[in-house]
Design a protein around this motif. Structure first.
Motif, PDB file in Angstrom:
ATOM      1  N   UNK A 102      16.955  23.964 -41.507  1.00  0.00           N
ATOM      2  CA  UNK A 102      17.421  24.121 -40.128  1.00  0.00           C
ATOM      3  C   UNK A 102      16.506  23.430 -39.135  1.00  0.00           C
ATOM      4  N   UNK A 103      16.580  23.897 -37.911  1.00  0.00           N
ATOM      5  CA  UNK A 103      15.752  23.290 -36.879  1.00  0.00           C
ATOM      6  C   UNK A 103      16.565  22.490 -35.889  1.00  0.00           C
ATOM      7  N   UNK A 106      20.008  25.495 -32.971  1.00  0.00           N
ATOM      8  CA  UNK A 106      19.707  26.910 -33.082  1.00  0.00           C
ATOM      9  C   UNK A 106      18.261  27.071 -33.468  1.00  0.00           C
ATOM     10  N   UNK A 107      18.016  27.789 -34.508  1.00  0.00           N
ATOM     11  CA  UNK A 107      16.642  28.039 -34.892  1.00  0.00           C
ATOM     12  C   UNK A 107      16.398  27.584 -36.308  1.00  0.00           C
ATOM     13  N   UNK A 108      15.151  27.730 -36.695  1.00  0.00           N
ATOM     14  CA  UNK A 108      14.807  27.488 -38.080  1.00  0.00           C
ATOM     15  C   UNK A 108      15.398  28.602 -38.924  1.00  0.00           C
ATOM     16  N   UNK A 109      15.715  28.265 -40.157  1.00  0.00           N
ATOM     17  CA  UNK A 109      16.213  29.272 -41.080  1.00  0.00           C
ATOM     18  C   UNK A 109      14.993  29.905 -41.754  1.00  0.00           C
ATOM     19  N   UNK A 110      14.480  30.940 -41.125  1.00  0.00           N
ATOM     20  CA  UNK A 110      13.220  31.551 -41.583  1.00  0.00           C
ATOM     21  C   UNK A 110      13.368  32.111 -42.999  1.00  0.00           C
TER      22      UNK A 110
END
Lengths: 319, 348
Positions: A102-103, A106-110
């Protein structure tokens, strides 16, 4: 009351739908790095946020959170130590085989990052400090590589990544090569009579007010080093929107289309823009599509960018 | 309004249905994510929250994902949804306007401005200033509401029209300033945009603990004013004649709603539609009594935002959509459908 019954049905349907579409990889299907551990001694370095990072040995399971970091890792031969990369990391093409974490908008896929069990997350200033802290709170090791401002900073970054990944020798060889290429450009350009005025278009969605690169950007640094004069050099800010009137007034000698690669802007499209036909660069056919990635990603390809720019600005010196 | 006559104020059914939906939403939020966890492991990890269990054979990555990523995120989303929906319900009651949402008097634009200023100043991240953006958003939101409140005050009273007009004007100004700052920034633009679309940049338990006291306190104040909101529906003058301290109630409502909303948007980003759709849905389903509407909206808002967030996380996995995009995309048509379905009964 059948209305609430219907409401519940909708809820359940959504739940099932969501449960069916969810998925991903499991821990057991993790790709395992194939390289040998080069140096088993501990590494201690200070990162771009001023945090001291300690590794027990060269990182073997790396997640890169920036395209520049991914490019540096591959250039150092550490590509096989990479187990995850951000969505924008598309170079070299081998990077596309690596798990996307991701990144984007949206957000990083933690979750995926944790599941990859990285021993090093190589971040850049693109990642919010809050997010870096959040990853560290989860017990992950995050090293933030600062953005270089000059080629010397780039070499420092290469050595830093080399220390973290046990690729010192590769880095030394690479740096020598890069320095030679930069020096070769410098030599070819020595004693140039004049610097052409260059308009670097970052985004021309509004042809009456396109965006260009201001001072303190890689693009500005590279254009200057390549013997050009950046249109936005004396403007304020990193990304600057300028009016077509100002472009007509200054009449740049060259126009580079950095938005060709992501926005599909073509030379023909620029020629067709109202008012742009008056520009010398358009009349003299000195409008060029340009690979924005080699001047905006602070990795080893900045040298490619420098060479490409220098050849466009001073073709007579590169025959 | 044709009140559902079979339901008394204390009827448990609405709470049971909404509570069940929320429980389901919570369960799926924790159970489903980008990484697939075997159901047995998941069951043990969930059970371990209630009873002490030996989890030494569970891979630490799974434990971290469930206990330190999904669970705090789900709770933060639930809190934010509850905050947005209950403040929305309170504002709709206070302004007697079905279009009022929690952002009406400048919380969102103020929070946005605060966040963008913090980003543009490139706050020394080295000073471990990692909660700087949420805190700046929170201060921006409260400061904006305060300015709006001061501007709208006429003598000792607070005319609703003036308040809304002042809110709209100050909001527009703050939004313009936000756009201006964003256009002049570079890397921060990306982060600011993600935040404005409803993406959170923080994870873990810290934001939960940071937002919890504000949201819970604010909600309790709103709930305690449920009766006042009921009376306010007859108009301020009547409410005053009925012995309600109208001005003080207004101030309390505005403060409480702003506090909860500010805490929610600071950590979860700007999430639209929850504050509008959930209270109306609850109103359509269970009637307009604010004493019941406020807690039901909180439950419904928590559940709705959890479902939206679930969709946002799995739709394009491993990419994560900003949840605000999902609430707008899914919420608006759902609301229209509900509105048409219940048109005959829908008297606001």
């Amino acid at each position: 009351m059948h209305r609430s019954g219907f409401f519940l049905t909708i809820l359940l349907a959504t739940v099932l739908l969501v449960a069916c579409t969810a998925g991903g990889q499991t821990l057991s299907s993790l790709p395992s790095p194939t390289s040998l551990p080069p140096t088993p001694q501990s590494i201690r370095l200070r990162d771009g946020l001023g945090t001291e990072i300690e590794l027990s040995g060269a990182a073997q399971r790396i997640v890169s959170l920036a395209p520049s970091n991914t490019e540096i890792l591959f250039a150092l031969g550490a590509g096989n130590q990479l187990v995850g990369r951000d969505s924008f990391s598309d170079y070299p093409s081998e990077a596309l085989q690596i798990q996307d974490v991701g990144g984007g908008f949206g957000n990083l896929d933690v979750e995926t990052i944790i599941a990859l069990q990285p021993d090093l997350i190589l971040a850049s200033p693109l990642t919010a400090a809050e997010q870096v802290q959040g990853l560290r709170d989860l017990g992950l090791t995050v090293f933030v590589l600062p953005n270089p401002l000059q080629f010397d900073d780039l070499y420092t970054n290469l050595m830093t990544v080399a220390s973290l990944t046990g690729r010192i020798q590769e880095a030394e060889t690479l740096i020598v090569q890069l320095k030679q290429r930069v020096q070769s450009v410098d030599e070819k350009l020595s004693g140039i009579a004049r610097r052409p005025l260059v308009f670097y278009e970052i985004d021309g969605t509004d042809p009456n007010a396109p965006w260009t690169a201001g001072p303190n950007t890689f693009i500005d640094m590279l254009i200057t080093r390549a013997g050009g004069l950046n249109f936005g050099h004396d403007l304020q800010g990193d990304w600057v929107q300028v009016s077509l009137e100002e472009i007509l007034r200054r009449d740049p000698e060259l126009i580079l289309l950095g938005d060709a690669i992501w926005g599909g802007v073509t030379v023909e499209a620029v020629m067709a823009r109202p008012g742009w036909g008056e520009l010398s660069a358009v009349k003299n056919q000195r409008v060029y599509p340009f690979d924005d990635n080699i001047v905006s990603r602070p990795g080893p390809r900045l040298v490619d960018g420098l060479e490409a720019l220098a050849k466009l600005f001073h073709p007579d010196r590169f025959q | 309004m044709k009140a559902p006559s079979t339901l008394s104020f204390w009827s448990a059914r609405p709470y049971l249905v909404s509570g069940l939906a929320l429980a389901l939403a919570l369960f799926f939020s924790v159970a489903v994510g980008a990484v697939w966890i075997p159901p047995q492991t998941m069951a043990r990890l969930l059970a371990a929250l209630a009873v002490p269990l030996d989890l030494s054979d569970v891979p630490p990555a799974y434990r971290t994902i469930v206990h330190n990523v999904r669970l705090p995120h789900a709770i933060l989303m639930a809190l934010s949804g509850a905050a947005l929906a209950s403040s929305g319900a309170a504002y709709q009651g206070l302004f007697r306007n079905p279009l009022a949402d929690p952002y009406l008097i400048g919380v969102a634009s103020g929070a946005g401005l605060g966040a963008v200023i913090a980003l543009a100043l490139r706050w020394p991240a080295t000073l471990s200033g990692w909660l700087v953006v949420p805190l700046a958003a929170f201060s921006g939101a409260l400061l904006t509401v305060l300015i709006v409140y001061r501007l709208a005050r006429v003598n000792q009273s607070l005319p609703t029209t003036t308040l809304i007009l002042a809110g709209v004007a100050v909001s527009s100004f703050a939004t313009a300033l936000t756009s201006f700052i964003m256009l002049r920034s570079r890397d921060e633009l990306h982060r600011a945009l993600a935040w404005l679309l409803g993406g959170s940049t923080v994870n873990g338990w810290t934001p939960v603990w940071a937002a919890f006291p504000y949201i819970v306190t604010g909600f309790l104040v709103l709930w305690s004013l449920g009766h006042v909101l009921n009376v306010l529906q007859f108009g301020e003058e009547q409410a005053h004649q009925l012995g309600i301290p109208v001005e003080r109630a207004k101030l309390l409502l505005i403060l409480a709603a702003s506090l909860t909303t500010a805490a929610a948007v600071s950590f979860s980003g700007l999430i639209g539609f929850i504050g509008l759709i959930v209270p109306h849905t609850m109103r359509l389903l269970w009637g307009p009594d604010y004493r019941r509407l406020l807690p039901l909206s909180a439950l419904g808002g928590a559940g709705a935002l959890l479902f939206a967030d679930l969709l946002a996380r799995v739709a394009l996995a491993p990419q994560v959509l900003p949840v605000g995009v999902v609430t707008a995309l899914a919420g608006a048509p759902f609301f229209l459908w509900l509105l048409r379905r219940a048109k005959s009964e829908f008297i606001w």
